[in-house]
Scaffold this motif. Sequence first.
Motif, PDB file in Angstrom:
ATOM      1  N   LEU A   1       0.812  -1.217   0.000  1.00 25.18           N
ATOM      2  CA  LEU A   1       0.000   0.000   0.000  1.00 25.18           C
ATOM      3  C   LEU A   1       0.848   1.271   0.000  1.00 25.18           C
ATOM      4  CD1 LEU A   1      -2.750   1.367  -0.010  1.00 25.18           C
ATOM      5  CD2 LEU A   1      -2.851   1.054   2.477  1.00 25.18           C
ATOM      6  N   PRO A   2       1.900   1.378   0.826  1.00 27.90           N
ATOM      7  CA  PRO A   2       2.724   2.597   0.754  1.00 27.90           C
ATOM      8  C   PRO A   2       3.326   2.848  -0.619  1.00 27.90           C
ATOM      9  CG  PRO A   2       3.235   1.366   2.732  1.00 27.90           C
ATOM     10  CD  PRO A   2       2.328   0.496   1.920  1.00 27.90           C
ATOM     11  N   LYS A   3       3.885   1.814  -1.241  1.00 21.76           N
ATOM     12  CA  LYS A   3       4.487   1.997  -2.558  1.00 21.76           C
ATOM     13  C   LYS A   3       3.461   2.528  -3.555  1.00 21.76           C
ATOM     14  CE  LYS A   3       8.217  -1.432  -2.304  1.00 21.76           C
ATOM     15  NZ  LYS A   3       8.690  -2.769  -2.782  1.00 21.76           N
ATOM     16  N   ALA A   4       2.261   1.977  -3.504  1.00 22.24           N
ATOM     17  CA  ALA A   4       1.226   2.403  -4.438  1.00 22.24           C
ATOM     18  C   ALA A   4       0.774   3.838  -4.161  1.00 22.24           C
ATOM     19  CB  ALA A   4       0.039   1.448  -4.358  1.00 22.24           C
ATOM     20  N   LEU A   5       0.597   4.174  -2.892  1.00 20.12           N
ATOM     21  CA  LEU A   5       0.144   5.523  -2.542  1.00 20.12           C
ATOM     22  C   LEU A   5       1.183   6.577  -2.896  1.00 20.12           C
ATOM     23  CD1 LEU A   5      -1.656   5.135   0.902  1.00 20.12           C
ATOM     24  CD2 LEU A   5      -2.690   5.861  -1.249  1.00 20.12           C
ATOM     25  N   TYR A   6       2.444   6.301  -2.595  1.00 20.87           N
ATOM     26  CA  TYR A   6       3.471   7.305  -2.863  1.00 20.87           C
ATOM     27  C   TYR A   6       3.713   7.483  -4.355  1.00 20.87           C
ATOM     28  CZ  TYR A   6       4.293   7.003   2.158  1.00 20.87           C
ATOM     29  OH  TYR A   6       4.131   7.028   3.524  1.00 20.87           O
ATOM     30  N   ALA A   7       3.442   6.457  -5.123  1.00 15.67           N
ATOM     31  CA  ALA A   7       3.532   6.604  -6.578  1.00 15.67           C
ATOM     32  C   ALA A   7       2.358   7.404  -7.125  1.00 15.67           C
ATOM     33  CB  ALA A   7       3.580   5.230  -7.237  1.00 15.67           C
ATOM     34  N   ALA A   8       1.183   7.188  -6.562  1.00 14.31           N
ATOM     35  CA  ALA A   8      -0.024   7.858  -7.064  1.00 14.31           C
ATOM     36  C   ALA A   8      -0.161   9.282  -6.545  1.00 14.31           C
ATOM     37  CB  ALA A   8      -1.264   7.044  -6.679  1.00 14.31           C
ATOM     38  N   TYR A   9       0.391   9.539  -5.348  1.00 10.76           N
ATOM     39  CA  TYR A   9       0.265  10.862  -4.721  1.00 10.76           C
ATOM     40  C   TYR A   9       1.660  11.351  -4.330  1.00 10.76           C
ATOM     41  CZ  TYR A   9      -4.614   9.500  -4.557  1.00 10.76           C
ATOM     42  OH  TYR A   9      -5.873   9.090  -4.916  1.00 10.76           O
ATOM     43  N   PRO A  10       2.410  11.891  -5.279  1.00 13.43           N
ATOM     44  CA  PRO A  10       3.806  12.265  -5.026  1.00 13.43           C
ATOM     45  C   PRO A  10       3.968  13.378  -3.998  1.00 13.43           C
ATOM     46  CG  PRO A  10       3.075  13.009  -7.197  1.00 13.43           C
ATOM     47  CD  PRO A  10       2.013  12.106  -6.685  1.00 13.43           C
ATOM     48  N   GLU A  11       2.877  14.063  -3.651  1.00  9.44           N
ATOM     49  CA  GLU A  11       2.975  15.092  -2.617  1.00  9.44           C
ATOM     50  C   GLU A  11       3.152  14.490  -1.221  1.00  9.44           C
ATOM     51  OE1 GLU A  11      -1.572  14.827  -3.412  1.00  9.44           O
ATOM     52  OE2 GLU A  11       0.330  14.286  -4.380  1.00  9.44           O
ATOM     53  N   LEU A  12       2.887  13.201  -1.063  1.00 14.87           N
ATOM     54  CA  LEU A  12       3.083  12.532   0.216  1.00 14.87           C
ATOM     55  C   LEU A  12       4.565  12.217   0.396  1.00 14.87           C
ATOM     56  CD1 LEU A  12       0.078  10.012   0.171  1.00 14.87           C
ATOM     57  CD2 LEU A  12       0.150  12.338   1.107  1.00 14.87           C
ATOM     58  N   ASP A  13       5.088  12.480   1.581  1.00 14.78           N
ATOM     59  CA  ASP A  13       6.518  12.311   1.854  1.00 14.78           C
ATOM     60  C   ASP A  13       6.777  10.914   2.418  1.00 14.78           C
ATOM     61  OD1 ASP A  13       9.171  12.481   2.507  1.00 14.78           O
ATOM     62  OD2 ASP A  13       8.993  14.355   3.640  1.00 14.78           O
ATOM     63  N   SER A  14       7.302  10.049   1.587  1.00 18.95           N
ATOM     64  CA  SER A  14       7.548   8.666   1.998  1.00 18.95           C
ATOM     65  C   SER A  14       8.671   8.550   3.020  1.00 18.95           C
ATOM     66  CB  SER A  14       7.883   7.815   0.769  1.00 18.95           C
ATOM     67  OG  SER A  14       9.085   8.259   0.165  1.00 18.95           O
ATOM     68  N   THR A  15       9.430   9.598   3.226  1.00 16.98           N
ATOM     69  CA  THR A  15      10.551   9.570   4.168  1.00 16.98           C
ATOM     70  C   THR A  15      10.185  10.137   5.533  1.00 16.98           C
ATOM     71  OG1 THR A  15      11.415  11.765   3.574  1.00 16.98           O
ATOM     72  CG2 THR A  15      12.120   9.899   2.226  1.00 16.98           C
ATOM     73  N   ASN A  16       8.933  10.525   5.698  1.00 17.65           N
ATOM     74  CA  ASN A  16       8.520  11.206   6.932  1.00 17.65           C
ATOM     75  C   ASN A  16       7.186  10.641   7.390  1.00 17.65           C
ATOM     76  OD1 ASN A  16       8.853  13.016   9.022  1.00 17.65           O
ATOM     77  ND2 ASN A  16       8.092  14.789   7.880  1.00 17.65           N
ATOM     78  N   GLU A  17       7.260   9.471   8.054  1.00 17.57           N
ATOM     79  CA  GLU A  17       6.061   8.734   8.430  1.00 17.57           C
ATOM     80  C   GLU A  17       6.016   8.481   9.939  1.00 17.57           C
ATOM     81  OE1 GLU A  17       5.148   5.463   5.156  1.00 17.57           O
ATOM     82  OE2 GLU A  17       7.210   5.322   5.869  1.00 17.57           O
ATOM     83  N   ALA A  18       4.805   8.455  10.476  1.00 25.01           N
ATOM     84  CA  ALA A  18       4.547   7.990  11.837  1.00 25.01           C
ATOM     85  C   ALA A  18       3.368   7.030  11.771  1.00 25.01           C
ATOM     86  CB  ALA A  18       4.257   9.165  12.767  1.00 25.01           C
ATOM     87  N   ILE A  19       3.138   6.310  12.867  1.00 25.14           N
ATOM     88  CA  ILE A  19       2.058   5.319  12.872  1.00 25.14           C
ATOM     89  C   ILE A  19       1.360   5.330  14.225  1.00 25.14           C
ATOM     90  CG2 ILE A  19       3.580   3.417  13.592  1.00 25.14           C
ATOM     91  CD1 ILE A  19       1.943   1.612  11.641  1.00 25.14           C
ATOM     92  N   GLN A  20       0.041   5.167  14.189  1.00 27.09           N
ATOM     93  CA  GLN A  20      -0.751   5.092  15.404  1.00 27.09           C
ATOM     94  C   GLN A  20      -1.885   4.096  15.171  1.00 27.09           C
ATOM     95  OE1 GLN A  20      -2.381   9.127  15.839  1.00 27.09           O
ATOM     96  NE2 GLN A  20      -4.215   8.533  14.698  1.00 27.09           N
ATOM     97  N   GLY A  21      -2.524   3.666  16.258  1.00 26.53           N
ATOM     98  CA  GLY A  21      -3.625   2.745  16.086  1.00 26.53           C
ATOM     99  C   GLY A  21      -4.445   2.593  17.345  1.00 26.53           C
ATOM    100  N   HIS A  22      -5.660   2.090  17.177  1.00 25.04           N
ATOM    101  CA  HIS A  22      -6.614   1.909  18.266  1.00 25.04           C
ATOM    102  C   HIS A  22      -6.844   0.420  18.498  1.00 25.04           C
ATOM    103  CE1 HIS A  22     -11.134   2.073  19.549  1.00 25.04           C
ATOM    104  NE2 HIS A  22     -10.362   2.061  20.621  1.00 25.04           N
TER     105      HIS A  22
END
Length: 283
Positions: free
Chosen positions: A127-148
């Motif tokens: 999913l990340p590879k696909a999203l970062y290819a489709a939406y180049p404005e997203l910074d693949s080098t600057n990620e955090a993660i959270q969850g419930h």
Amino acid sequence: MAFTTTATIKSFGGSLLKLTHESKVLKCQMALNLYIPPTESKKIPVLWHLSGLTCTADNATEKGFFQYWAAKYGIAIVFPDTSPRGSNHPGEHDSWDFGSAAGFYLNATAEPWSENYNMESYVIDELPKALYAAYPELDSTNEAIQGHSMGGHGALSLFFKYPGKFKTASGFAPIANPINCPWGQKAFGGYLKTKEEWASHDSTELFKAYKGPKVDLFITVGLSDDFLARELHIDNFIAAAKELGREDEVTVEKLEGYDHSFFYVSSVAEKHISHAAKHLGVL
């Protein structure tokens, strides 16, 4: 991989995109939500939000109040689904805490689940590879993660399993020691071929084995959470941090009167988004 946009919804000045795509690792069509904040930045930091048992990509966006704070801090949020959909394995739809909507963010090794219950590979790689290819404005080098809840288990365990990928992790009432709770034992016992594999997906056990640099993790939980003692075992996670001499690397807020619901999640959303924002460099 091509995404189909099924809806674009204006939200706090930004856009909530409802997307679908075909997943090779899950062998089915998947739905997800992506919030893009109002910002002039050419590269937008990304926060992954992993949802809990019974949830789809919609629950957190409709009930969590995350978009308001993401817009304020200029952070994009990805809301994946919680499992493959419609594989129709025997028993897949029989209970709310296993199978559909209960993928536990791991790669199954036991049949028939190993055919397509590969949520770890989906969230970390496909999913990340696909999203970062489709939406180049997203910074693949600057990620955090959270969850419930189950997603909190996913956020913390994936943070430790892939050191350096995420700048930080946080959990809303996370299942912090699943090998010692009924939800985790049911999931791991069904998805994993051997019991020896369980510890490699358990946040508390992964923390015990972690040898990396200093971390800054954030956890909140309500003291009126019906699942606090039986399922979450957050105190075991805290104890592991203390045993390692790393208790200063975990902040846990126990909140009087709050339960496990989205009333709780929405009430503490700002705490978690601001924690991520600090590490993503947008505060």
